[in-house]
Write a protein that holds these residues in place. Structure first.
Motif, PDB file in Angstrom:
ATOM      1  N   TYR A  99       0.674  -1.108  -0.002  1.00  8.25           N
ATOM      2  CA  TYR A  99      -0.135   0.068  -0.094  1.00  8.25           C
ATOM      3  C   TYR A  99       1.018   1.228   0.071  1.00  8.25           C
ATOM      4  O   TYR A  99       0.593   2.374  -0.912  1.00  8.25           O
ATOM      5  CB  TYR A  99      -1.063   0.073   1.209  1.00  8.25           C
ATOM      6  CG  TYR A  99      -1.928   1.193   1.266  1.00  8.25           C
ATOM      7  CD1 TYR A  99      -3.115   0.849   0.537  1.00  8.25           C
ATOM      8  CD2 TYR A  99      -1.922   2.343   2.010  1.00  8.25           C
ATOM      9  CE1 TYR A  99      -4.138   1.689   0.525  1.00  8.25           C
ATOM     10  CE2 TYR A  99      -2.600   3.256   1.739  1.00  8.25           C
ATOM     11  CZ  TYR A  99      -4.031   2.964   1.118  1.00  8.25           C
ATOM     12  OH  TYR A  99      -4.778   4.078   1.084  1.00  8.25           O
ATOM     13  N   PHE A 100       1.879   1.179   1.000  1.00 11.59           N
ATOM     14  CA  PHE A 100       2.768   2.431   0.936  1.00 11.59           C
ATOM     15  C   PHE A 100       3.379   2.753  -0.420  1.00 11.59           C
ATOM     16  O   PHE A 100       3.547   3.688  -0.909  1.00 11.59           O
ATOM     17  CB  PHE A 100       3.736   2.006   2.015  1.00 11.59           C
ATOM     18  CG  PHE A 100       4.885   3.271   1.922  1.00 11.59           C
ATOM     19  CD1 PHE A 100       4.824   4.481   2.594  1.00 11.59           C
ATOM     20  CD2 PHE A 100       6.160   2.935   1.271  1.00 11.59           C
ATOM     21  CE1 PHE A 100       5.746   5.320   2.651  1.00 11.59           C
ATOM     22  CE2 PHE A 100       6.979   4.136   1.372  1.00 11.59           C
ATOM     23  CZ  PHE A 100       6.871   5.420   2.245  1.00 11.59           C
TER      24      PHE A 100
ATOM     25  N   SER B  78       9.841  13.994   1.333  1.00  8.95           N
ATOM     26  CA  SER B  78       9.448  15.075   2.130  1.00  8.95           C
ATOM     27  C   SER B  78       7.894  14.718   2.786  1.00  8.95           C
ATOM     28  O   SER B  78       7.590  15.297   3.871  1.00  8.95           O
ATOM     29  CB  SER B  78       9.170  16.310   1.463  1.00  8.95           C
ATOM     30  OG  SER B  78       8.451  16.441   0.285  1.00  8.95           O
ATOM     31  N   THR B  79       7.323  13.923   1.838  1.00  5.87           N
ATOM     32  CA  THR B  79       5.792  13.546   2.582  1.00  5.87           C
ATOM     33  C   THR B  79       5.657  12.421   3.396  1.00  5.87           C
ATOM     34  O   THR B  79       4.681  11.995   3.499  1.00  5.87           O
ATOM     35  CB  THR B  79       4.829  13.463   1.348  1.00  5.87           C
ATOM     36  OG1 THR B  79       5.317  12.503   0.272  1.00  5.87           O
ATOM     37  CG2 THR B  79       4.766  14.891   0.667  1.00  5.87           C
ATOM     38  N   THR B  80       6.975  11.716   3.574  1.00  2.00           N
ATOM     39  CA  THR B  80       7.000  10.455   4.208  1.00  2.00           C
ATOM     40  C   THR B  80       7.285  10.684   5.650  1.00  2.00           C
ATOM     41  O   THR B  80       8.301  11.635   5.940  1.00  2.00           O
ATOM     42  CB  THR B  80       8.050   9.599   3.416  1.00  2.00           C
ATOM     43  OG1 THR B  80       7.776   9.258   2.268  1.00  2.00           O
ATOM     44  CG2 THR B  80       8.529   8.051   3.987  1.00  2.00           C
ATOM     45  N   ILE B  81       6.809   9.921   6.613  1.00  2.00           N
ATOM     46  CA  ILE B  81       6.945  10.168   7.993  1.00  2.00           C
ATOM     47  C   ILE B  81       8.554   9.667   8.365  1.00  2.00           C
ATOM     48  O   ILE B  81       9.022   8.931   7.525  1.00  2.00           O
ATOM     49  CB  ILE B  81       5.941   9.227   8.837  1.00  2.00           C
ATOM     50  CG1 ILE B  81       6.212   7.714   8.414  1.00  2.00           C
ATOM     51  CG2 ILE B  81       4.513   9.671   8.523  1.00  2.00           C
ATOM     52  CD1 ILE B  81       5.418   6.997   9.550  1.00  2.00           C
ATOM     53  N   LEU B  82       8.802  10.155   9.386  1.00  2.00           N
ATOM     54  CA  LEU B  82      10.312  10.058   9.871  1.00  2.00           C
ATOM     55  C   LEU B  82      10.672   8.582  10.018  1.00  2.00           C
ATOM     56  O   LEU B  82      11.747   8.065   9.500  1.00  2.00           O
ATOM     57  CB  LEU B  82      10.517  10.652  11.195  1.00  2.00           C
ATOM     58  CG  LEU B  82      11.700  10.459  11.975  1.00  2.00           C
ATOM     59  CD1 LEU B  82      12.822  11.330  11.112  1.00  2.00           C
ATOM     60  CD2 LEU B  82      11.818  11.113  13.369  1.00  2.00           C
ATOM     61  N   GLU B  83      10.014   7.763  10.524  1.00  2.00           N
ATOM     62  CA  GLU B  83      10.279   6.443  10.777  1.00  2.00           C
ATOM     63  C   GLU B  83      10.573   5.614   9.318  1.00  2.00           C
ATOM     64  O   GLU B  83      11.271   4.689   9.090  1.00  2.00           O
ATOM     65  CB  GLU B  83       9.237   5.666  11.470  1.00  2.00           C
ATOM     66  CG  GLU B  83       9.050   6.041  12.925  1.00  2.00           C
ATOM     67  CD  GLU B  83       8.236   7.224  13.291  1.00  2.00           C
ATOM     68  OE1 GLU B  83       8.231   7.605  14.235  1.00  2.00           O
ATOM     69  OE2 GLU B  83       7.705   7.711  12.296  1.00  2.00           O
TER      70      GLU B  83
ATOM     71  N   ASN C 298      17.977  12.549  -4.493  1.00  2.00           N
ATOM     72  CA  ASN C 298      16.776  12.060  -4.669  1.00  2.00           C
ATOM     73  C   ASN C 298      15.573  12.404  -3.476  1.00  2.00           C
ATOM     74  O   ASN C 298      14.473  12.641  -3.616  1.00  2.00           O
ATOM     75  CB  ASN C 298      16.809  10.441  -4.578  1.00  2.00           C
ATOM     76  CG  ASN C 298      17.437   9.933  -5.828  1.00  2.00           C
ATOM     77  OD1 ASN C 298      17.278  10.401  -6.988  1.00  2.00           O
ATOM     78  ND2 ASN C 298      17.950   8.699  -5.520  1.00  2.00           N
ATOM     79  N   SER C 299      16.353  12.722  -2.192  1.00  2.00           N
ATOM     80  CA  SER C 299      15.683  13.024  -1.053  1.00  2.00           C
ATOM     81  C   SER C 299      14.793  14.393  -1.098  1.00  2.00           C
ATOM     82  O   SER C 299      13.695  14.626  -0.765  1.00  2.00           O
ATOM     83  CB  SER C 299      16.539  13.102   0.067  1.00  2.00           C
ATOM     84  OG  SER C 299      17.655  13.769   0.133  1.00  2.00           O
TER      85      SER C 299
ATOM     86  N   THR D  68      -5.955   4.738   6.225  1.00  2.00           N
ATOM     87  CA  THR D  68      -6.673   5.837   6.158  1.00  2.00           C
ATOM     88  C   THR D  68      -6.285   7.137   6.849  1.00  2.00           C
ATOM     89  O   THR D  68      -6.877   8.151   6.929  1.00  2.00           O
ATOM     90  CB  THR D  68      -8.149   5.602   6.510  1.00  2.00           C
ATOM     91  OG1 THR D  68      -7.885   4.876   7.886  1.00  2.00           O
ATOM     92  CG2 THR D  68      -8.686   4.455   5.530  1.00  2.00           C
ATOM     93  N   GLU D  69      -5.173   6.884   7.723  1.00  2.00           N
ATOM     94  CA  GLU D  69      -4.611   7.746   8.769  1.00  2.00           C
ATOM     95  C   GLU D  69      -3.093   8.123   8.347  1.00  2.00           C
ATOM     96  O   GLU D  69      -2.884   9.134   7.584  1.00  2.00           O
ATOM     97  CB  GLU D  69      -4.712   7.280  10.062  1.00  2.00           C
ATOM     98  CG  GLU D  69      -6.056   6.972  10.607  1.00  2.00           C
ATOM     99  CD  GLU D  69      -6.053   6.576  11.905  1.00  2.00           C
ATOM    100  OE1 GLU D  69      -5.083   6.216  12.559  1.00  2.00           O
ATOM    101  OE2 GLU D  69      -7.132   5.910  12.326  1.00  2.00           O
ATOM    102  N   GLN D  70      -2.128   7.155   8.562  1.00  2.00           N
ATOM    103  CA  GLN D  70      -0.683   7.836   8.360  1.00  2.00           C
ATOM    104  C   GLN D  70      -0.397   7.666   6.764  1.00  2.00           C
ATOM    105  O   GLN D  70       0.211   8.413   6.347  1.00  2.00           O
ATOM    106  CB  GLN D  70       0.161   6.411   8.822  1.00  2.00           C
ATOM    107  CG  GLN D  70       1.563   6.585   8.786  1.00  2.00           C
ATOM    108  CD  GLN D  70       2.567   5.423   9.004  1.00  2.00           C
ATOM    109  OE1 GLN D  70       2.772   4.638   7.903  1.00  2.00           O
ATOM    110  NE2 GLN D  70       3.117   5.283  10.042  1.00  2.00           N
ATOM    111  N   LEU D  71      -0.963   6.783   5.879  1.00  2.00           N
ATOM    112  CA  LEU D  71      -0.863   6.606   4.603  1.00  2.00           C
ATOM    113  C   LEU D  71      -1.928   7.295   3.505  1.00  2.00           C
ATOM    114  O   LEU D  71      -1.987   7.111   2.449  1.00  2.00           O
ATOM    115  CB  LEU D  71      -0.437   5.106   4.347  1.00  2.00           C
ATOM    116  CG  LEU D  71       0.547   4.690   4.926  1.00  2.00           C
ATOM    117  CD1 LEU D  71       0.616   2.912   4.449  1.00  2.00           C
ATOM    118  CD2 LEU D  71       1.762   5.279   4.776  1.00  2.00           C
ATOM    119  N   ALA D  72      -2.824   8.149   4.224  1.00  2.00           N
ATOM    120  CA  ALA D  72      -3.816   8.693   3.601  1.00  2.00           C
ATOM    121  C   ALA D  72      -3.297   9.640   2.468  1.00  2.00           C
ATOM    122  O   ALA D  72      -2.364  10.348   2.651  1.00  2.00           O
ATOM    123  CB  ALA D  72      -4.738   9.286   4.413  1.00  2.00           C
TER     124      ALA D  72
END
Length: 235
Positions: A87-88, A96-101, A129-130, A231-235
């Protein structure tokens, strides 16, 4: 790539476990000459010919049920996390839109690919790339995910933490003992440290029923946590 089970396969594992434990209940009722109640499972008639032999086999079968429960946990964790990785990757997040972990997991994966003679160029490419909004971060399940003989509540919480998945710690507190017991027994059996029969002496069918119920409840909550991230972290 090793073929993973899907959610339907995991549901079938539960059916197999339930059926097997129901069989154990029938065997136990025959051994103690105490018939099951009307609501008990009566799919077959068990006739005891040699009691000593039957008791030995019964103990070994209880150990087999432990193996089945452990396999259910590991299959459920792997399948659920594979769905998360899929899904990710399908969402095609930029750095830049990816969470820290997940950024940390991605960096760990990229640095594993570094070749000694090209480290400077590879570090430069990774940095470029980042900051490139067109570049999409992707995770590799086969390379980045590991779960080998350690599937218990502690490991499950570590997996959730590594992926930035939020959960209620109190939800897991009732499951730790059962999953740790299942893991430890499974590992002793797998490594040949104890026979199946001797291991089966150490717990009752009531214990096994508790292990099963707490395993199911734990995996249900784990799957809910991961799926809620869609629906929350990867919305």
């Amino acid at each position: 790539m090793v073929k993973l089970m899907n959610s339907s396969d995991c549901d079938n594992l539960k059916i197999e476990i339930n059926r097997f434990i129901d069989l154990l209940k029938q065997i136990e009722s025959s051994l103690i000459d105490f018939p099951l109640t009307a609501d008990g499972c009566c799919s077959m008639k068990i006739e005891i010919v040699d009691r000593n032999e039957a008791e030995s086999v019964f103990k070994s079968m209880k150990s087999n049920a432990i193996i089945m429960l452990y396999n259910f946990v590991e299959a459920g964790v792997r399948t659920t996390m594979y769905d998360y990785y899929t899904y990710f990757n399908n969402k095609k997040f930029t750095y830049s839109t990816t969470i820290l972990e997940i950024k940390k997991l991605w960096i760990q994966h990229k640095t594993k690919e570094f070749k000694e003679n090209y480290i400077t160029d590879q570090v430069f490419d990774m940095i470029e790339n980042s900051i490139n909004n067109e570049y999409k971060v992707a995770l590799d399940f086969d390379e980045d995910f590991s779960l080998s003989g350690n599937a218990d509540v502690r490991e499950i919480k570590t997996i959730l933490d590594r992926h930035g998945l939020q959960y209620d710690v109190s939800q897991f507190k009732d499951y730790g003992g059962s999953l740790r017991t299942i893991k430890d027994m499974r590992n002793r059996l797998a490594h040949g440290n104890i026979s199946f029969e001797d291991n089966g002496k150490g717990f009752t069918l009531s214990d096994l029923e508790q292990y099963k119920n707490q395993t199911y409840d734990c995996m249900k909550y784990f799957m809910e946590v991961v799926k809620s991230s869609f629906t929350e972290q990867l919305a």
